[in-house]
Scaffold this active site. Structure first.
Site, PDB file in Angstrom:
ATOM      1  N   CYS A   1      43.941  40.777  35.583  1.00  0.00           N
ATOM      2  CA  CYS A   1      43.324  42.064  35.895  1.00  0.00           C
ATOM      3  C   CYS A   1      41.824  41.879  35.679  1.00  0.00           C
ATOM      4  O   CYS A   1      41.362  41.777  34.545  1.00  0.00           O
ATOM      5  CB  CYS A   1      43.913  43.088  34.930  1.00  0.00           C
ATOM      6  SG  CYS A   1      43.720  44.775  35.427  1.00  0.00           S
TER       7      CYS A   1
ATOM      8  N   CYS B   1      33.388  33.085  39.683  1.00  0.00           N
ATOM      9  CA  CYS B   1      32.725  33.784  38.588  1.00  0.00           C
ATOM     10  C   CYS B   1      31.339  34.207  39.054  1.00  0.00           C
ATOM     11  O   CYS B   1      30.595  33.385  39.598  1.00  0.00           O
ATOM     12  CB  CYS B   1      32.631  32.851  37.379  1.00  0.00           C
ATOM     13  SG  CYS B   1      31.526  33.435  36.089  1.00  0.00           S
TER      14      CYS B   1
ATOM     15  N   CYS C   1      31.065  29.224  31.946  1.00  0.00           N
ATOM     16  CA  CYS C   1      29.924  29.949  31.352  1.00  0.00           C
ATOM     17  C   CYS C   1      30.355  30.930  30.271  1.00  0.00           C
ATOM     18  O   CYS C   1      29.515  31.597  29.691  1.00  0.00           O
ATOM     19  CB  CYS C   1      29.143  30.690  32.441  1.00  0.00           C
ATOM     20  SG  CYS C   1      29.964  32.168  33.083  1.00  0.00           S
TER      21      CYS C   1
ATOM     22  N   CYS D   1      28.444  32.087  37.182  1.00  0.00           N
ATOM     23  CA  CYS D   1      28.129  30.665  37.347  1.00  0.00           C
ATOM     24  C   CYS D   1      28.697  30.017  38.602  1.00  0.00           C
ATOM     25  O   CYS D   1      28.414  28.848  38.863  1.00  0.00           O
ATOM     26  CB  CYS D   1      28.619  29.888  36.128  1.00  0.00           C
ATOM     27  SG  CYS D   1      30.410  29.650  36.091  1.00  0.00           S
TER      28      CYS D   1
END
Ligand code: FE
Length: 147
Positions: A119, A47, A99, A50
């Site tokens: 996706c 991510c 997060c 985070c």
């Protein structure tokens, strides 16, 4: 999952504007525009908000959709899934379990080995080369406000 510790103002300070728009405001990058769309290198994807590691390059495939696509996630606990009527009956919004950043959507896809397609916006992800690092060496950003 605990509520995010960071305020939206704090996220605005941390993230580039285009990442903020996708991760915090549920934006979608233009199809075929993403930096990670054609990446075939071995590694993991975290991510971009985070550092939570979510996808492996082993589960990445070319869906033709215009967004980085994965047929599996590293762990079911890494994301949260939300019904999202705007993408039809099969589309679910995917957010980071740590997060709560918006990542993309989950669809049924008959061409995927698992029948699933995550996706995901390139802007929501950070790629970590296998040769540069290993899972344990990826440092997650602490989710505490900057002093
Ligand atoms: Fe996150």
């Amino acid at each position: 999952m605990d509520e995010p510790i960071l305020s939206e103002d704090e996220w605005k300070k941390r993230l580039a504007p285009e990442r903020f728009r996708v991760l915090r405001e549920k934006g979608t990058e233009m199809p075929f525009s993403g930096e990670l769309l054609s990446t075939e290198k071995e590694g993991v994807y975290s991510c971009a908000g985070c550092g939570n590691i979510i996808f492996s390059s082993e589960a990445k495939y070319d869906s033709g959709s215009g967004w980085p696509s994965f047929f599996d996630i590293i762990g079911e606990d890494r994301v949260e899934k939300h019904r999202d009527g705007s993408y039809g009956k099969d589309g679910m919004e995917i957010t980071c379990a740590r997060c709560r950043g918006h990542l993309g959507h989950l669809f049924d896809d008959a061409t995927s080995p698992t029948g699933l397609r995550y996706c995901i916006n390139s802007l929501s992800l950070e790629f970590h080369n296998k040769s540069d690092t290993n899972d344990n060496a990826i440092v997650s950003e602490p989710l505490t406000p900057t002093p």
